[in-house]
Design an enzyme around this catalytic site. Structure first.
Site, PDB file in Angstrom:
ATOM      1  N   HIS A  45      71.560  15.790  40.127  1.00  0.00           N
ATOM      2  CA  HIS A  45      70.595  15.183  39.220  1.00  0.00           C
ATOM      3  C   HIS A  45      71.318  14.114  38.393  1.00  0.00           C
ATOM      4  CE1 HIS A  45      67.242  15.905  35.984  1.00  0.00           C
ATOM      5  NE2 HIS A  45      67.623  14.641  36.022  1.00  0.00           N
ATOM      6  N   GLU A  72      67.454  14.860  42.264  1.00  0.00           N
ATOM      7  CA  GLU A  72      66.529  15.028  41.148  1.00  0.00           C
ATOM      8  C   GLU A  72      66.733  13.908  40.140  1.00  0.00           C
ATOM      9  OE1 GLU A  72      67.095  18.737  39.216  1.00  0.00           O
ATOM     10  OE2 GLU A  72      66.291  19.929  40.859  1.00  0.00           O
ATOM     11  N   HIS A 192      65.636  26.535  37.560  1.00  0.00           N
ATOM     12  CA  HIS A 192      66.064  26.445  36.168  1.00  0.00           C
ATOM     13  C   HIS A 192      66.287  27.849  35.620  1.00  0.00           C
ATOM     14  CE1 HIS A 192      66.896  23.526  32.983  1.00  0.00           C
ATOM     15  NE2 HIS A 192      66.732  24.552  32.176  1.00  0.00           N
TER      16      HIS A 192
END
Length: 242
Positions: A45, A72, A192
């Site tokens: 990410h 991401e 997450h």
């Protein structure tokens, strides 16, 4: 039913590397080792400040990753360019503000529908699978479908924070949303704060779950267990689902 795939997020490895200004640990080698040890995907990410994963990491990883590469990020200018140039297997869009420490909510796929539809169009034209970070909300799932996303990724922070107190209550909205998404025909990812303590329970209550992306907890566990054993244990959690 096949277990959900494990995609290892390497941002924390990149953060350690950046702390000394050298290429150690080598993010490419770690990605290859993760695949060798059984991981079915690699996630990074890159944020605009490139405090951990950097845009040049995307190019390097695209050259070597043999499983699936998932990128991401918030769809700003440079991010869009890098994704379209490298064509990873999947792009996961998150609604993070530029300086945000970590992701903490999903897209308003209804209120931001025009924006998301415009952003997704070139990715889809390039043959890149698209995923939108969402909360467990049927209206947001409908919105993701309406703008053309191939998958959603449930933001699982609330589940993880409530898990120790009442696991059944913590997972209930995600189970309902997962069933709704599966019936609607959109692919289902999640991530997450999933870890070795809550992953099996979560996956067991998510019918149709296809992929989990795990980084912080997995890298932390690897400090104690080693990377190979850590990945083995996460895969065992997913394989233990019924």
């Amino acid at each position: 039913m096949r277990p959900a795939r494990l995609s290892v997020n390497l941002n924390k490895v990149a953060l350690i590397r950046n702390g000394r200004g050298a290429n150690y640990p080598d993010l490419v080698k770690v990605a290859l080792d993760c695949e060798k040890f059984g991981a079915q995907g690699i996630t990074i990410h890159p944020r605009p400040d490139q405090r951990h994963a950097r845009y040049d990491d995307v190019y390097a990883l695209k050259e070597v990753v043999q499983t699936e590469l998932n990128i991401e990020g918030y769809p700003e200018g440079r991010f869009l360019e890098v994704v379209l140039e490298t064509k990873p297997h999947q792009v996961t869009l998150v609604p993070d503000a530029p300086g945000q420490l970590t992701s903490d909510h999903g897209w308003d796929t209804v209120g931001r529908a025009d924006f998301l539809k415009e952003i997704l169009a070139p990715f889809k034209a390039a043959g890149i699978r698209t995923s939108l970070f969402v909360d467990p909300n049927e209206r947001m799932i409908d919105g993701a479908l309406a703008v053309g996303a191939d998958r959603i990724e449930f933001y699982t922070g609330p589940f993880a924070s409530q898990f120790s107190g009442d696991p059944a209550r913590a997972v209930a909205p995600f189970t309902a949303a997962c069933r709704y998404a599966a019936s609607a025909g959109i692919g289902i990812n999640a991530g997450h704060d999933l870890n070795l303590h809550n992953l099996t329970f979560f996956a067991n209550n998510m019918p149709g779950l296809q992929e989990v992306s795990i980084g912080h907890a997995l890298v932390t566990d690897a400090l104690y267990l080693g990377l190979k054993e850590t990945i083995r244990q996460y895969l065992a959690c997913l394989s233990a689902t019924t």
